[in-house]
Design a protein around this motif. Sequence first.
Motif, mmCIF file in Angstrom:
data_model
loop_
_atom_site.group_PDB
_atom_site.id
_atom_site.type_symbol
_atom_site.label_atom_id
_atom_site.label_comp_id
_atom_site.label_asym_id
_atom_site.label_seq_id
_atom_site.Cartn_x
_atom_site.Cartn_y
_atom_site.Cartn_z
ATOM 1 N N UNK A 1 -4.018 1.026 0.410
ATOM 2 C CA UNK A 1 -3.676 0.393 -0.869
ATOM 3 C C UNK A 1 -4.734 -0.638 -1.265
ATOM 4 N N UNK A 2 -5.266 -1.339 -0.280
ATOM 5 C CA UNK A 2 -6.324 -2.315 -0.549
ATOM 6 C C UNK A 2 -7.562 -1.617 -1.117
ATOM 7 N N UNK A 3 -7.947 -0.487 -0.502
ATOM 8 C CA UNK A 3 -9.122 0.247 -0.973
ATOM 9 C C UNK A 3 -8.917 0.724 -2.411
ATOM 10 N N UNK A 4 -7.745 1.317 -2.691
ATOM 11 C CA UNK A 4 -7.469 1.785 -4.056
ATOM 12 C C UNK A 4 -7.445 0.617 -5.035
ATOM 13 N N UNK A 5 -6.870 -0.519 -4.621
ATOM 14 C CA UNK A 5 -6.839 -1.700 -5.485
ATOM 15 C C UNK A 5 -8.226 -2.196 -5.844
ATOM 16 N N UNK A 6 -9.138 -2.168 -4.862
ATOM 17 C CA UNK A 6 -10.515 -2.585 -5.139
ATOM 18 C C UNK A 6 -11.201 -1.593 -6.077
ATOM 19 N N UNK A 7 -11.046 -0.296 -5.793
ATOM 20 C CA UNK A 7 -11.724 0.723 -6.598
ATOM 21 C C UNK A 7 -11.119 0.861 -7.989
#
Length: 305
Positions: free
Chosen positions: A74-80
Amino acid sequence: MGNTILKNKWMVWGLILLITIIWGYAWVLMKAALDFMGPLTFSTFRFGTGAVTLLLFVLVLKAGKPPRQMWKHLFVVGMLQTAIVFSCVMYGMQFVNAGKSSVLLYSMPLWSSFLAVKVLGERITPGKIVGLVMGMLGLLTILGWDIFFVQDPAVIFGELLIVAAAFSWAGSNTYYRLKLEGMTQLQVSAYQMLFGTIGILAATVVTEWGEPVHLTSASVFYIFFTGVLASALCFTVWFVLLSTIDMVTATLSTLLVPVFGLFFGWLILGEKLTGSIITGSALVIAGIAIAQVFGREKSASRVDM
């Protein structure tokens, strides 16, 4: 929600039309918001509002917290999806007009289609290839061939930022399909937006701390419309669509957004609709139609679009 949509392709297209109209209108408001505050400050307000709205729904509907092993994804998707895309877009819009900005960002289907084939192993039918090519040619026609000639370096910098945002969005779509499809779309949308907002807030503190912020009835409306509707609602629907239909079809449909953006710019801001804009818009719509009529491929797990 995805299972219900899966059975009704007209509901799918109704949702696609809804989010593309809202996103198209949001481009006008995003540009106007720069008169009241810095680009990252506005994005912090916007996605902070969206994240709070979604987390309230998570609480009311008792959706619960995501499994611990999903937090990093979720963190990766939030950043991207949120932090990088909208930091680049809003900063780039200081140098590029709203219509051109929306066209550049919606080169995303091209990058998404490439990643869908290379990373997800999806097949693109000849009809969808033709539709995608026509759609991208339409965007290029709207954009104008001036992009290939010498311009102000600041404009080129802004355009490159927005293209980088388009690639980041495509990467987010791919990563979602790889790592997060098993989660509820409400959870994904809420928590990725929370992490993305934290990322934008950090960038805002570093780059725009102390800059003036003018909260008026107009700027508050811009924040709530883009935060609640264009972000909380539309991105939740977007993740539903990514779970329901193939990624090429989903992303190809977003080519309608700059068409609506240009229309609302003409209707609300009085921006001129040139022959190239009308021609390009017709190519985009024709490309989507061709992809749907001649690009169908039977699938047992997703809507046959």
